[in-house]
Structures are given as structure tokens and as C-alpha cells.
Write a protein that holds these residues in place. Sequence first.
Motif, mmCIF file in Angstrom:
data_model
loop_
_atom_site.group_PDB
_atom_site.id
_atom_site.type_symbol
_atom_site.label_atom_id
_atom_site.label_comp_id
_atom_site.label_asym_id
_atom_site.label_seq_id
_atom_site.Cartn_x
_atom_site.Cartn_y
_atom_site.Cartn_z
ATOM 1 N N LEU A 163 0.832 -1.194 0.000
ATOM 2 C CA LEU A 163 0.000 0.000 0.000
ATOM 3 C C LEU A 163 0.869 1.247 0.000
ATOM 4 O O LEU A 163 2.071 1.190 0.294
ATOM 5 C CB LEU A 163 -0.960 -0.001 1.193
ATOM 6 N N GLU A 164 0.251 2.358 -0.342
ATOM 7 C CA GLU A 164 0.965 3.634 -0.349
ATOM 8 C C GLU A 164 0.875 4.285 1.025
ATOM 9 O O GLU A 164 -0.169 4.254 1.684
ATOM 10 C CB GLU A 164 0.372 4.577 -1.391
ATOM 11 N N LYS A 269 6.094 3.640 -0.560
ATOM 12 C CA LYS A 269 5.421 2.354 -0.527
ATOM 13 C C LYS A 269 5.765 1.576 0.739
ATOM 14 O O LYS A 269 6.931 1.523 1.147
ATOM 15 C CB LYS A 269 5.808 1.523 -1.748
#
Length: 307
Positions: A163-164, A269
Motif C-alpha cells: 500500500l501507499e 510504498k
Amino acid sequence: MDLHLRDLRYFETAAELGHFGQAAEQLARSQPALTKCIQRLEDAFGSPLFERDGRGVKLTPVGEMLLARARLLRNTADELVRQVNEFAQGHAGHVRVGSGPVAADHLLPQLCSLALADGHRNTLAIVVGPSWELREQLREGRIDLLIGLTIEGDPTTISYPILEDVVVVAASRTHPVFDEPRITLQTLLDYEWALPAPNIPSRAWLDMAFSNKGLATPSVQIEASSIALLPRMIASTHLLSFVSRHTLELHRGDQLKEVPLKATTLRRKLGVTVRANGELSPAARRIVGLLRGEAGSGTAPRSQRGR
């Protein structure tokens, strides 16, 4: 050339203590026996491993290289023993997980719930710390996988983004910065900050964001080694900080507010990282699969298939 793990273990102890006498005492061996062990290694490699340093000893460049390789070899041997023992005792598997502070808040609770579900007898040992510190533990085999910032450009590891993570400037909702008619980088320099240590990647990025514009770096009034402390520190002060939106929402979303500015918005990230040449246990492969959304598929990461 025959190498014995015992000789390497004795060599490690001598290198860490910097004194043959103290090393021999800790190992419950005579000093002549330890010296003979070191001589065997020096004969095998054709080079001195130690040199005198006052009353003690220090490693030569060849000794420094051997120490790094010896630690890796020992950790690999320890891992072999651990995995075989677990198999012999009927355990499903024990996984050593390193986690960065943001991932510890956002990913670990869900991971633990998934890992212990469906009757799997997995056990987890979790170490939380800065990602840059845990990377060395991963390379040396002291942890099986690292959850945190992905690692780019390192041929010894493979990262899988999950995920960011967005890191932003934040302050208490009553901070005077929100009364400014226009917020710029220069505006932010008018206030004091609470920030992580300079060796933390997000702090280094923030300092660079100011330096690249020819500006001074933020004036730090409080410097913390723990990123998790920052939201609590700024909730009741007029200090600015630089924290993940995940952390902001999770801990102090009702008391803190983001200071919107594109120039101080870091996008990065979070993911899981494994050793490129490491053999993951079935339990560790399952954890990686859970993190990558492949739970129950029985599919290992591509880098581990067929190994």
C-alpha cells in the motif's frame, strides 16, 4: 579448505570483545586453544585476521570481511536447526517478523489475526524498529521478513509493495500556522518542530525538501527516536511534525490536522521484503502470501517458487 563453525564462533567472540583473554574466558576455553583456533583460520585464508591495538586486538580488513560472512553463515546454520527442530516437534512454523513503526500500527494487527486463523499453528516473533535498522537484520538472517518501507536497488532483497504511505506535515488543530493567509515552505520555517532523528528516512527527505529550495532546514525543538511518540508530542503543543497519514488518523485524528502543502508531501510504498537468496519456510511463505492478498491460494512469491 575445511572450516569449522566452532572456529568461526570463537573468532566472532574474539572480534566482538577485542581481547583474546576475555574471549577465552567467555567461551570457557584456554587462551592458547583460542589462539590456535585463530591461527587455523589465518592459515586457511592466508592472511592475518587481527592486529594489536593497545592491550587488545582489532580486525584487519580481511578480518572485517570474514566477520560479516561468519555472522551470516552462523545465522543460516541457526535457522536450519530451528526449522528442523520445528518439523521434528510437529510445529507448523515460527516466523520472525521485523516491522517499521507505521506498518506496526497499520498492518501488524490485521496480519496477526490472519496468521493465527484457520487453525494454523504459526507462532510469530515481532521486532519493531526503524526500517533501516531491520534491513541489516534481514540480510543477516536474524529475521525472516521485513514489513515496512520497500527497498529499492538492493540485489540482496526483494520487496513486494502492498500500500501507499503518505507522510505530511501536521500540527494541533489550534496551531497558529492555520491562521496564515498562505502556507509555503518559508512559512513553515517560522515555527518550531518535533521530528524523528536525522537518520530516519522521512526526516532526511523533509530536510532535503527545504535544502533543495535553498532554504534552511526546520528548527527542531524536540527530536525523538520513536516516530510513534510524535503525534502525542504535538497534540498539546505548538510544534509542527512530519507523520504518516495512517498514524495521524489512527492516533490523533480528532486533535491533529494536516498542514496541506505539496512540497512537503512524501509518497512512498509500504510492503513486505524478503532475502533474494533466502529459503522461506512454509509458514513464512504463508505470511508473505497473506500480506500480498494471496491467503489460502498456496502460492509463494514468484522469487521463492521452485526453490
